[in-house]
Write an enzyme that holds these catalytic residues in place. Structure first.
Site, PDB file in Angstrom:
ATOM      1  N   ARG A  59       0.844  -1.215   0.000  1.00  0.00           N
ATOM      2  CA  ARG A  59       0.000   0.000   0.000  1.00  0.00           C
ATOM      3  C   ARG A  59       0.870   1.253   0.000  1.00  0.00           C
ATOM      4  O   ARG A  59       0.526   2.255  -0.606  1.00  0.00           O
ATOM      5  CB  ARG A  59      -0.937   0.029   1.207  1.00  0.00           C
ATOM      6  CG  ARG A  59      -1.875  -1.146   1.321  1.00  0.00           C
ATOM      7  CD  ARG A  59      -2.791  -1.320   0.110  1.00  0.00           C
ATOM      8  NE  ARG A  59      -3.687  -2.437   0.317  1.00  0.00           N
ATOM      9  CZ  ARG A  59      -3.536  -3.638  -0.237  1.00  0.00           C
ATOM     10  NH1 ARG A  59      -2.522  -3.882  -1.037  1.00  0.00           N
ATOM     11  NH2 ARG A  59      -4.397  -4.598  -0.002  1.00  0.00           N
ATOM     12  N   LYS A 107      -6.006   0.909   0.712  1.00  0.00           N
ATOM     13  CA  LYS A 107      -6.967  -0.171   0.485  1.00  0.00           C
ATOM     14  C   LYS A 107      -6.933  -1.208   1.610  1.00  0.00           C
ATOM     15  O   LYS A 107      -5.872  -1.741   1.945  1.00  0.00           O
ATOM     16  CB  LYS A 107      -6.650  -0.838  -0.856  1.00  0.00           C
ATOM     17  CG  LYS A 107      -7.593  -1.955  -1.225  1.00  0.00           C
ATOM     18  CD  LYS A 107      -7.183  -2.545  -2.562  1.00  0.00           C
ATOM     19  CE  LYS A 107      -7.958  -3.807  -2.852  1.00  0.00           C
ATOM     20  NZ  LYS A 107      -7.477  -4.453  -4.066  1.00  0.00           N
TER      21      LYS A 107
END
Length: 119
Positions: A69, A104
């Site tokens: 991420r 996410k």
């Protein structure tokens, strides 16, 4: 070891600088360029050998997912680190706080760009 976060960021800086030099060379030759985004997070991982006929060493775990991420939330030519990593390296590297950025499946995560070493 006790310097793992510093070691990984130093490796990231070397990779970034190598790619940037290569990019300049390719631009001068009017050839296609390659850019990288680097994401780093600190934490526990599980590691091991996978495969029955062709072996590969791999690592898994939430730390790997958060690092992914960090990479996907980075920018070309930048090293993006998590708040956990920042806490370990803040006395050794100049970093710019980016704020809490949505990652996410992780919610909002503190992110920092590594600008360089503190001498």
């Amino acid at each position: 070891n006790t310097t793992h976060a510093l070691d990984v960021i130093n490796a990231g800086i070397e990779i970034r600088d190598f790619i940037e030099e290569h990019k300049k060379s390719m631009i001068a030759q009017n050839k296609p360029i390659f850019e990288v985004r680097i994401g780093i997070h600190t934490g526990n991982v599980v590691a091991g050998i996978v495969g029955l006929k062709k072996f590969a060493y791999d690592i898994w775990g939430d730390t790997v997912n958060v690092a992914a991420r960090m990479e996907s939330s980075s920018e070309a030519g930048k090293i993006n680190i998590s708040g956990a990593t920042y806490q370990l390296v803040k006395d050794h590297f100049k970093c710019t706080y980016r704020g809490k950025i949505k990652a996410k499946n992780k919610g909002e995560v503190d992110m920092y760009f590594v600008e360089g070493r503190i001498d």
